[in-house]
Design an enzyme around this catalytic site. Sequence first.
Site, PDB file in Angstrom:
ATOM      1  CE  LYS A 112       8.923   1.074   3.780  1.00 33.75           C
ATOM      2  NZ  LYS A 112      10.113   0.175   3.882  1.00 33.75           N
ATOM      3  CE1 TYR A 148       7.487  -3.674   6.822  1.00 28.52           C
ATOM      4  CE2 TYR A 148       7.462  -1.783   8.299  1.00 28.52           C
ATOM      5  CZ  TYR A 148       7.586  -2.307   7.018  1.00 28.52           C
ATOM      6  OH  TYR A 148       7.781  -1.478   5.943  1.00 28.52           O
ATOM      7  CG  ASN A 202      12.968   0.523   1.592  1.00 24.78           C
ATOM      8  OD1 ASN A 202      12.200   1.047   2.403  1.00 24.78           O
ATOM      9  ND2 ASN A 202      13.039  -0.787   1.418  1.00 24.78           N
ATOM     10  CG  HIS A 251       4.766  -1.521   2.708  1.00 27.13           C
ATOM     11  ND1 HIS A 251       5.440  -2.659   3.086  1.00 27.13           N
ATOM     12  CD2 HIS A 251       3.458  -1.881   2.556  1.00 27.13           C
ATOM     13  CE1 HIS A 251       4.571  -3.660   3.177  1.00 27.13           C
ATOM     14  NE2 HIS A 251       3.366  -3.219   2.862  1.00 27.13           N
ATOM     15  CD  GLU A 306       0.924  -5.459   4.058  1.00 30.48           C
ATOM     16  OE1 GLU A 306       0.781  -4.791   3.011  1.00 30.48           O
ATOM     17  OE2 GLU A 306       1.937  -6.161   4.292  1.00 30.48           O
TER      18      GLU A 306
END
Length: 159
Positions: free
Chosen positions: A20, A60, A123, A126, A137
């Site tokens: 990310k 998402y 965080n 992914h 994805e």
Amino acid sequence: PQPTPTVAMSVNERTYIMVKPDGVQRGLVGNIIGRFEQRGFKLIALKLVHATPEHLEKHYADLKGKPFFPGLIQYMASGPVVAMVWQGLDAVKTGRSMLGATNPLASAPGTIRGDFALAVGRNICHGSDSVENAEKEIALWFPEGIVQYTHDQAKWIFE
Ligand code: UDP
Ligand code: MG
């Protein structure tokens, strides 16, 4: 004829892993790639991309309507991400265990989030949560397709 062992079926399993924007900014790309390489997974796609909010909303889509959704899209669109596909035995589940829990405070040391993160909204990385979502994805992030090659180490990694 011998029945095919069930493990053989997931040797070619693929998962979508993405560093990310915070992971890129904090210089963790090499470390994260290194963990998947060292574990024995085969790298089959890789690119740096600054995704649009529209693209991230598709990624998402399942979370649309959650209170954190707008902030999540803003965070994910705040800089480039490193999009990757890794292949190998049980890649989805093992990728998730290498990531740690969604909330880094619940992630064990030794996991990516447990080693590098503190906040759920920052965080670092992914990973797909099911084989079905992984394939969705991969199609979303790599419409151009993935690279085919032989991983010469495979015979030293799999029985
Ligand atoms: N997220 C958040 N707040 C929450 C839950 C999730 O900011 O309360 C963010 C977090 O970055 C997480 C992402 O939304 O990684 C996707 O959520 P999901 O439940 O799919 O967690 P993941 O699969 O990434 O562990
Ligand atoms: Mg998820």
